[in-house]
Design an enzyme around this catalytic site. Structure first.
Site, PDB file in Angstrom:
ATOM      1  N   HIS A  63       0.822  -1.216   0.000  1.00  0.00           N
ATOM      2  CA  HIS A  63       0.000   0.000   0.000  1.00  0.00           C
ATOM      3  C   HIS A  63       0.852   1.259   0.000  1.00  0.00           C
ATOM      4  O   HIS A  63       2.053   1.234   0.271  1.00  0.00           O
ATOM      5  CB  HIS A  63      -0.941  -0.003   1.204  1.00  0.00           C
ATOM      6  CG  HIS A  63      -0.254   0.088   2.538  1.00  0.00           C
ATOM      7  ND1 HIS A  63       0.129   1.289   3.090  1.00  0.00           N
ATOM      8  CD2 HIS A  63       0.119  -0.873   3.426  1.00  0.00           C
ATOM      9  CE1 HIS A  63       0.708   1.074   4.262  1.00  0.00           C
ATOM     10  NE2 HIS A  63       0.714  -0.234   4.488  1.00  0.00           N
TER      11      HIS A  63
ATOM     12  N   CYS B 144       2.762  -4.627   7.153  1.00  0.00           N
ATOM     13  CA  CYS B 144       2.472  -4.399   5.744  1.00  0.00           C
ATOM     14  C   CYS B 144       3.653  -3.723   5.048  1.00  0.00           C
ATOM     15  O   CYS B 144       4.542  -3.168   5.691  1.00  0.00           O
ATOM     16  CB  CYS B 144       1.211  -3.560   5.587  1.00  0.00           C
ATOM     17  SG  CYS B 144      -0.287  -4.401   6.146  1.00  0.00           S
TER      18      CYS B 144
END
Length: 221
Positions: free
Chosen positions: A178, A194
């Site tokens: 992301h 992440c």
């Protein structure tokens, strides 16, 4: 006149031949090398995307090795594969003929890191952020977003794009590739597991990725 034209043509051929034989040094060598690896340091300016005004990134403050660039990359993985090297803080999008697009990334803090293989099941532009319940237990201030989520925007932790990693059983790993508004975190271990990228970079990667079982992601520690 014809004789003069012949001499001119010969002169041009000789000058081209000599240029091809010269050794590039100094500033010219640096330019040649930059052209060879294709560093896209000029791709981080202010831009409008889906109505959101992404600010320019002061890319000169980010180590040049983390700027988006095309590099030589020897791998057995097929073109289209994403290889995440968490130790070096690089994400590679494999291209044909021994090349890859390399992006700088931020990775998970020690204890929250993940490794293995997955695939991108789906992707979303300007996503809504739903923190996992485990994060809400550690950070009560984000608990309100578990169910309803945080809407898209410049301050959303997922940034301008998100790609969702699922395992071979088709289960959500809860890990994402992301964007992030926190460009200064690139090259560090700052996230809760992440893989984060500068917004301008994640938009570029997003446009290359086709979700599905063939969109393989390999995460290396």
């Amino acid at each position: 006149m014809r004789f003069r034209n012949i001499l001119t043509a010969l002169g041009l051929v000789m000058s081209i031949g000599l240029a091809g034989c010269t050794t590039t040094t100094g500033e010219n060598a640096e330019v040649a090398e930059t052209t060879k690896v294709q560093i896209f340091s000029d791709s981080y300016g202010k831009t409008t995307d889906a109505g959101y005004a992404l600010p320019a990134i002061p890319i000169q403050k980010v180590d040049k090795k983390f700027h988006r660039q095309i590099v030589d990359y020897a791998t057995k993985e097929k073109p289209g594969t994403i290889v995440v090297n968490t130790r070096e803080r690089f994400l590679y999008y494999v291209l044909p003929r021994g090349k890859a697009v390399r992006y700088g990334i931020g990775v998970g803090k020690q204890g929250f890191a993940w490794e293995g293989e997955a695939y991108i099941a789906w992707k979303q532009a300007w996503p809504t952020w739903h923190p996992p319940k485990e994060m809400a237990e550690r950070k009560p201030e984000v608990a309100k977003y578990v169910e309803n989520g945080m809407g898209p925007g410049l301050s959303n932790p997922l940034g301008a794009r998100a790609m969702y990693l699922f395992n071979e059983k088709g289960q959500d790993t809860l890990f994402r590739l992301h964007g992030t508004p926190e460009w200064a975190s690139i090259g560090t271990a700052a996230s809760s597991g992440c893989i984060r990228m500068m917004n301008q970079d994640v938009i570029d990667l997003y446009n290359r990725v086709k979700p599905g079982r063939n969109s393989k992601v390999v995460v290396q520690q």
